[in-house]
Design an enzyme around this catalytic site. Structure first.
Site, short mmCIF file in Angstrom:
data_model
loop_
_atom_site.label_atom_id
_atom_site.label_comp_id
_atom_site.label_asym_id
_atom_site.label_seq_id
_atom_site.Cartn_x
_atom_site.Cartn_y
_atom_site.Cartn_z
N CYS A 126 0.89 -1.17 0.00
CA CYS A 126 0.00 0.00 0.00
C CYS A 126 0.92 1.21 0.00
O CYS A 126 1.54 1.51 1.01
CB CYS A 126 -0.92 0.00 1.22
SG CYS A 126 -1.89 1.52 1.36
N CYS A 137 -0.72 4.35 2.25
CA CYS A 137 -0.73 4.26 3.72
C CYS A 137 -0.23 2.88 4.11
O CYS A 137 0.96 2.61 3.94
CB CYS A 137 -2.09 4.61 4.31
SG CYS A 137 -3.47 3.65 3.70
N SER A 138 -1.07 2.02 4.61
CA SER A 138 -0.57 0.71 5.02
C SER A 138 -1.69 -0.32 4.98
O SER A 138 -1.75 -1.21 5.81
CB SER A 138 0.01 0.78 6.42
OG SER A 138 -0.97 1.32 7.29
N CYS A 139 -2.59 -0.20 3.99
CA CYS A 139 -3.72 -1.12 3.90
C CYS A 139 -3.23 -2.56 3.83
O CYS A 139 -2.30 -2.88 3.10
CB CYS A 139 -4.55 -0.80 2.66
SG CYS A 139 -5.29 0.83 2.74
#
Lengths: 105, 99, 213
Positions: free
Chosen positions: C118, C121-123
């Site tokens: 991602c 962000c950090s999905c």
């Protein structure tokens, strides 16, 4: 033009494979966000949370850890929405801090 | 809302750089790809990020890009790709950009 | 010191009222976290019990559930087809709660190796696989995977032959991704549980392949 969190394709060093176990504190941050965004409440959306994290600014990525960014962002949203006030947050933080210090003595 | 593109359509990502919360990464803007899958419509996160409802929902597509189209200096083999979800308002047909 | 000491009975966590040792030094943002939680409980936005249950739910998730699904998919082609269509619904068939955010499984084949990231962000499919590893959220991984996937994979000890397409999936929007790895050769005699034991978190992210020597 390009915002700081939008980092796909930028140069960076090697991927550090080190991992840490999530601490109880970090999980509490995650739990707060899940509860607020979950379908029972929908008090915030994950989209708002992402926006609020992005709006912490470029420095946040270097100065704050992952869950520090999370709690900073979620707290800002709660204040913006009037769910909590800055004043009561300050009071509660004093109380939490005092209790912890007492417990350590 | 009916979807404007179907699987197999060649599309170009809008080359725009609006401020605020955006879900289309910088590195695909202005690039061409192919619609590879239809994703259900979703409320627009770029609206929801500011506390609005994001309605009507926006069609979302999976779009497949050749790495060589994304990066001029791509080091890997010709066949390598990147795939990501893009909302309809970020996509246009290839011709619109004078191809 | 403030006089707004809160009531011991309301303390939402099962542990003593002090910072957990493994949290290290007490920071302002750690204090803020508990202050926010307590305020939300005071205001009945959620209850202490909701908090406890959510923490338990976080702890209950691990890559093991994803691994069970992968092993089941290897043995049951119909299930595999359903899993590739809708991971959340397929999970439910196996009494696994994969959460409400839709997860898409992408299948590695002899022609395509998939890997997820991602960049914005950090999905991550954390409602199925648990919280992501630190490196998944790192600047290095997020920046480099889309542009030099083979170099990043090599850092994980994974070399993909040039005639295999490397396909990066950037989780930017509404879906989360997981990889359905290839079943390794020489596993024809293994049962589902043994097969699940081969499936690691990292191969469901796509940075490794299942290697059986």
């Amino acid at each position: 033009m390009r915002r700081h969190h939008d980092m796909g394709g930028l140069d960076a060093g090697p991927v550090d494979p080190a991992e840490h176990d999530y601490t109880p504190w970090e999980k509490r941050v995650d739990a707060i966000v899940r509860l607020l965004a979950g379908k029972e409440r929908r008090l915030i959306t994950l989209d708002e949370h992402r926006r609020a994290m992005e709006d912490l600014g470029p420095g946040a990525y270097d100065e704050l850890s992952y869950y520090e960014r999370w709690i900073s962002a979620i707290t800002n949203i709660l204040i913006e929405k009037g769910v909590i006030s800055v004043e009561e947050l300050g009071g509660k933080m004093e109380a939490v801090k005092a209790r912890w210090q007492e417990a350590r003595e | 809302m009916s979807a404007r593109f179907i699987v197999g359509d060649r599309v170009r990502v809008r080359q725009a750089y609006p401020p605020g919360h955006v879900r289309t990464p910088y590195y695909v803007r202005g690039k061409e790809g192919v619609v590879s899958r239809m994703i259900a419509e979703h409320p627009n996160p770029e609206e929801r990020a500011y506390g609005r409802d994001g309605l009507p929902p926006v069609p979302v597509y999976r779009v497949l890009f050749r790495q060589n189209d994304l990066w001029q200096d791509y080091q890997g083999p010709e066949g390598d790709t990147t795939e990501l979800d893009i909302q309809e308002h970020w996509l246009g047909p290839l011709e619109e950009d004078g191809e | 010191m403030s006089e707004t000491h809160s009531h011991d009975d309301d303390w939402p966590y099962p542990h003593p009222q002090q910072p957990d040792i493994e949290d290290g030094p007490l920071t302002d943002l750690m204090i803020m976290t508990d202050a926010v939680a307590e305020l939300l409980i005071d205001k009945e936005v959620f209850s202490a019990d909701d908090m406890r249950r959510t923490l338990e739910a976080i702890d209950s998730k691990s890559p093991a559930e994803g691994a069970r699904m992968v092993a089941h998919a290897w043995l049951d082609p119909d299930f595999k087809a359903r899993m590739l269509e809708d991971v959340n619904a397929a999970a439910e068939e196996m009494s696994i709660d994969a959460g409400t955010i839709p997860i898409l499984a992408v299948e590695n084949t002899k022609d395509i190796h998939n890997v997820i990231v991602c960049t914005l962000c950090s999905c991550y499919p954390k409602y199925l696989l648990g919280l992501p590893p630190d490196w998944y959220k790192s600047r290095a991984y997020r920046s480099r995977l889309v542009r030099e996937p083979r170099a990043v994979l090599k850092e994980f000890g994974t070399e993909i032959p040039d005639d295999v397409e490397v396909r990066v999936h950037d989780s930017t929007a509404e879906l989360r991704y997981m990889i359905l790895p290839m079943r390794p050769k020489g596993t024809e005699d293994m049962d589902e549980e043994a097969l699940a034991g081969l499936v690691t978190r990292d191969c469901m992210i796509g940075v490794t392949v299942i290697d059986r020597d």
